[in-house]
Design a protein around this motif. Structure first.
Motif, PDB file in Angstrom:
ATOM      1  N   GLU A 186       2.835   1.743  -2.490  1.00  0.00           N
ATOM      2  CA  GLU A 186       2.930   3.199  -2.445  1.00  0.00           C
ATOM      3  C   GLU A 186       1.983   3.738  -1.395  1.00  0.00           C
ATOM      4  OE1 GLU A 186       2.400   7.106  -5.414  1.00  0.00           O
ATOM      5  OE2 GLU A 186       2.328   5.064  -6.212  1.00  0.00           O
ATOM      6  N   ALA A 187       2.425   4.768  -0.685  1.00  0.00           N
ATOM      7  CA  ALA A 187       1.586   5.451   0.299  1.00  0.00           C
ATOM      8  C   ALA A 187       1.842   6.945   0.178  1.00  0.00           C
ATOM      9  CB  ALA A 187       1.890   4.968   1.713  1.00  0.00           C
ATOM     10  N   SER A 188       0.788   7.741   0.307  1.00  0.00           N
ATOM     11  CA  SER A 188       0.937   9.196   0.200  1.00  0.00           C
ATOM     12  C   SER A 188      -0.106   9.889   1.051  1.00  0.00           C
ATOM     13  CB  SER A 188       0.812   9.646  -1.262  1.00  0.00           C
ATOM     14  OG  SER A 188      -0.472   9.353  -1.766  1.00  0.00           O
ATOM     15  N   ALA A 200      -0.988  -1.313  -3.499  1.00  0.00           N
ATOM     16  CA  ALA A 200       0.001  -2.383  -3.467  1.00  0.00           C
ATOM     17  C   ALA A 200      -0.264  -3.324  -4.628  1.00  0.00           C
ATOM     18  CB  ALA A 200      -0.041  -3.134  -2.142  1.00  0.00           C
ATOM     19  N   MET A 201       0.807  -3.861  -5.177  1.00  0.00           N
ATOM     20  CA  MET A 201       0.711  -4.799  -6.290  1.00  0.00           C
ATOM     21  C   MET A 201       1.758  -5.887  -6.106  1.00  0.00           C
ATOM     22  SD  MET A 201       2.414  -5.775  -9.288  1.00  0.00           S
ATOM     23  CE  MET A 201       3.352  -4.377  -9.898  1.00  0.00           C
ATOM     24  N   VAL A 202       1.376  -7.126  -6.376  1.00  0.00           N
ATOM     25  CA  VAL A 202       2.329  -8.229  -6.324  1.00  0.00           C
ATOM     26  C   VAL A 202       2.097  -9.113  -7.541  1.00  0.00           C
ATOM     27  CG1 VAL A 202       0.816  -9.695  -4.912  1.00  0.00           C
ATOM     28  CG2 VAL A 202       3.297 -10.076  -4.904  1.00  0.00           C
ATOM     29  N   GLY A 707       4.973  11.361  -0.233  1.00  0.00           N
ATOM     30  CA  GLY A 707       4.720   9.948  -0.424  1.00  0.00           C
ATOM     31  C   GLY A 707       5.991   9.144  -0.553  1.00  0.00           C
ATOM     32  N   VAL A 708       5.820   7.833  -0.563  1.00  0.00           N
ATOM     33  CA  VAL A 708       6.926   6.903  -0.752  1.00  0.00           C
ATOM     34  C   VAL A 708       6.431   5.762  -1.619  1.00  0.00           C
ATOM     35  CG1 VAL A 708       6.359   5.680   1.399  1.00  0.00           C
ATOM     36  CG2 VAL A 708       8.647   5.455   0.398  1.00  0.00           C
TER      37      VAL A 708
END
Length: 712
Positions: A186-188, A200-202, A707-708
């Motif tokens: 995610e970025a905003s 970020a998550m993985v 954001g996305v």
């Protein structure tokens, strides 16, 4: 409130990812400033009792106590830089406000150590309850769900949960097997505080092992407000439409892993949280915070015998923050400790289900520096608890109880001789009962009665010094006894398709409420009693027991105006096939009174009313809403200023699509949120700054956030 489709469980979502397309995620909720989810809003996940840890400890799809939860896109669109501001606006939930970087949830007028903040139902240690300018080390960017709970189940988590529980749930310790690899990013960015944020998550694994990793970073500048404010911070203009010294930089991350076996799992995680932020009451004071937490979580299931499962949780937290004045380090606060919790779910006895358990916590606190107002101390607690539910033909009955043994010990402070030393033991006991009655398929009635006791905290017993954040000399009272209260709430809920309504009335009567009350004395920086007019003198406030009453009403609802099951059939030409229009309604009011003096208690939210109009059509979602807060003129005669009425308008827009990567697809959410559309000047009635720094820190002005979020 609008009922949105639930997020599929992790197991079903991952299975669809490889190699087929992702299962459809939850539809975009509007960016309403206040949305309450019903108890069954996350029904697919409620099947996993080891995940739904506070909404219902037995994993049922209904709860007797009033509850709210935020998850998925609801949480994405509500996310603020602090936990308190993220939850602010849910019916019954407001927030302390020490500028944009430090706030803590308030539930039904109760704050501080009466609200228990948990992480995955485990204890968290920080210094946020000690002072309003201390932030809660929790980041919504890496959070899966936040639950708010009151009633009998809250007693599973301690006497400090008299006001309720806020549980921040993530998947840093995976609790079910994974198949392959997935994650999200995610970025905003926002205009009001020039925010730049990303996370970020993985995760990956198989039937036997699972791994998790996440990182986040949030950077903000001084927050824009509708008026010019004087600012003496070096490098800042003398007058600017910004809250001076409100910039921040927060970052952190975590790694975790779990081993699965035939009858359960065992997992561990390590996480870190870092935040550097300004304290808005003083132009040249900043706080550098760090918190490291290590957690263990295990679950064992049994096929036969008196127990169905046993869950063990343990954690160690190392928290520290340093206050810098003009770049030079000043007072340093440390809090570290351990938590162990063992919870056993017994086999059903007829229609009776329940959990019993034991919990022990130990923490060590210290404050070193010229502005230390509390001594070094050690606090310990050991508790036995039980929660039982009895199913009936007409609903269910619940019962919760907790017995504790608490110890608080002061060791004084090196170089400071004003702190008392000593050890105090307390034995608080609490109990609660609740009932849910299904009147008809559409109507439910609920009621909860609780008798709660809370042991005083170290600072309530031993504080003795200048507290700059509150602008007072705070003095502890070693003669304090248990805080005691009796609470009752009665609620009604109705649901018919997309239409729903819920309302709850509540009252809490304290025979011994521990609060700060002015003594009428002034003290110098050295602690001497001085006459009025002395430069630098601070009013003395003493922790003491008093009689208090809190009562109020909270309500929420949703009306489908247009669309399936709506009041008006949709026009395909005007709205498109499958379009819906919903009207969300919300409101609450709290009254709190010092029954010894007849004065109002400070920092209580005024009457709040809000509404949001939601439109959905295919991949598009949009919302337009407002929140009205009445004037708060019920303030004590201690210098707390009244706040005027105001209305904040907000809007949101979202578009969901998919990206194709080979045989896999990723769900993508593009979103925009516009807060305080009219750029209204407003002040929070629940902020200590209405006493100490008014009008230096109004609420933020107009801000656009875009954001996305990509989930793969």
């Amino acid at each position: 409130m609008k009922s949105h489709p639930s997020i599929p469980s992790r197991r079903s979502r991952r299975a669809a990812l490889h190699p087929l397309a992702c299962a459809v995620l939850v539809l975009l909720a509007s960016g309403a400033r206040a949305q309450t989810a019903s108890a069954d809003a996350d029904a697919p996940r409620a099947r996993l009792s080891e995940i739904t840890v506070t909404g219902n400890p037995l994993g049922a799809d209904t709860v007797v106590a009033p509850a709210a939860q935020l998850s998925g896109d609801d949480l994405t669109l509500r996310t603020e830089s602090t936990l308190g501001q993220t939850l602010d606006g849910l019916p019954g939930v407001s927030s302390t406000y020490f500028g944009p970087n430090a706030s803590r949830p308030i539930i039904r007028g109760l704050d501080g150590d009466r609200i228990r903040v948990l992480q995955n139902s485990g204890a968290t240690l920080d210094a946020s309850a000690l002072s309003f300018d201390h932030a809660v080390p929790a980041e919504a960017l890496t959070t899966e769900r936040i639950e708010v709970l009151r009633g009998p189940a809250a007693l599973l988590y301690g006497g400090s949960a008299v006001g309720g529980v806020v549980n921040v749930i993530d998947n840093r310790i995976p609790r079910e097997p994974l198949n392959g690899v997935d994650g999200k990013a995610e970025a905003s960015a926002a205009t009001g505080n020039r925010e730049r944020a990303g996370a970020a998550m993985v995760e990956g694994g198989n039937d036997r092992f699972a791994l998790h990793a996440d990182v986040f970073d949030r950077n903000t500048d001084d927050v824009r407000v509708p008026i010019d404010l004087a600012c003496s911070k070096p490098g800042s203009p003398g007058l600017a439409q910004r809250i001076c010294n409100s910039a921040s930089h927060t970052r952190g991350g975590a790694v975790g892993g779990t081993a699965f076996f035939d009858r359960g799992y065992l997992g561990v995680s390590a996480s870190t949280y870092r935040s550097d932020y300004g304290t808005v009451a003083e132009d040249d004071v900043t706080i550098g915070m760090r918190s490291n937490r290590y957690a263990l979580d295990g679950l064992w299931r049994f096929d036969t015998g008196p127990l169905q499962s046993v869950r063990v949780q343990a954690s160690h937290t190392d928290y520290r923050h340093t206050e810098y004045e003009g770049g030079a380090p000043g007072t340093t606060f440390r809090n570290g400790g351990n938590d162990l919790r063992i919870e056993a779910k017994h086999a059903p006895i007829g229609k009776l289900q329940g959990v019993v358990g034991v919990q022990t916590e130990v923490s060590r606190f210290s404050a070193e520096g010229e502005e230390a107002f509390a001594p070094r101390s050690r606090s310990g607690s050991t508790a036995l608890f039980v929660h039982e539910e009895l199913g009936t033909d007409w609903g269910k009955l619940t019962f919760g109880a907790r017995a504790e043994r608490d110890t608080v010990e002061s060791f004084g402070s090196p170089g400071i001789d004003r702190f008392a030393t000593g050890k105090h033991d307390f034995n608080p006991h609490s109990a609660a009962v609740g009932a849910l009655v299904n009147l008809t398929p559409a109507w439910q009635l609920t009621s909860n009665l609780s008798i709660t006791q809370r042991a005083p905290k170290d600072y309530e017993l031993f504080a003795n010094g200048p507290h700059v954040a509150t602008g007072a000399w705070e003095t502890g009272n070693p003669n304090l006894g248990l805080e005691k209260s009796t609470s009752l709430d009665v609620g009604a809920a109705w649901k018919s398709g997309p239409h729903r309504f819920a309302a709850t009335a509540f009252v809490s009567q304290f025979s011994h409420y521990i609060g700060l009350a002015p003594t009428g004395l002034l003290r110098s920086e050295e602690g001497d009693v001085v006459p009025a007019g002395t430069d630098g003198a601070l009013p003395e406030y003493l922790y003491q027991g008093l009689r208090a009453r809190f009562y109020g009403l909270e309500a929420s609802g949703n009306v489908r105006l247009v669309g399936e099951s709506g009041l008006v059939a949709p026009s395909a030409r005007a709205l498109g096939d499958g379009s819906t229009v919903d009207l969300q309604l919300r409101g609450d009011i709290v009254r709190a009174t010092n029954r010894d003096t007849g004065e109002p208690l400070p920092r209580i939210a005024p009457l709040r009313l809000g509404s949001t109009l939601l439109w959905a059509s295919g991949p598009w979602r949009a919302g337009l809403g407002f929140d009205y807060l009445a004037a708060q003129n019920r303030v004590p005669a201690d210098g707390t200023r009244a706040t005027g009425a105001y209305t904040l308008w907000n809007a949101s827009l979202g578009y969901r699509t998919q990206w194709q990567f080979g045989a896999n697809r990723s769900n993508v959410l593009w979103y925009a949120r516009l807060d305080n559309i009219t750029d209204k000047l407003a002040y929070s009635a629940t902020s200590i700054l209405t006493t100490t720094a008014f009008p230096k820190a109004p609420l933020p002005g107009r801000s656009l956030k875009v954001g996305v979020k990509v989930e793969f």
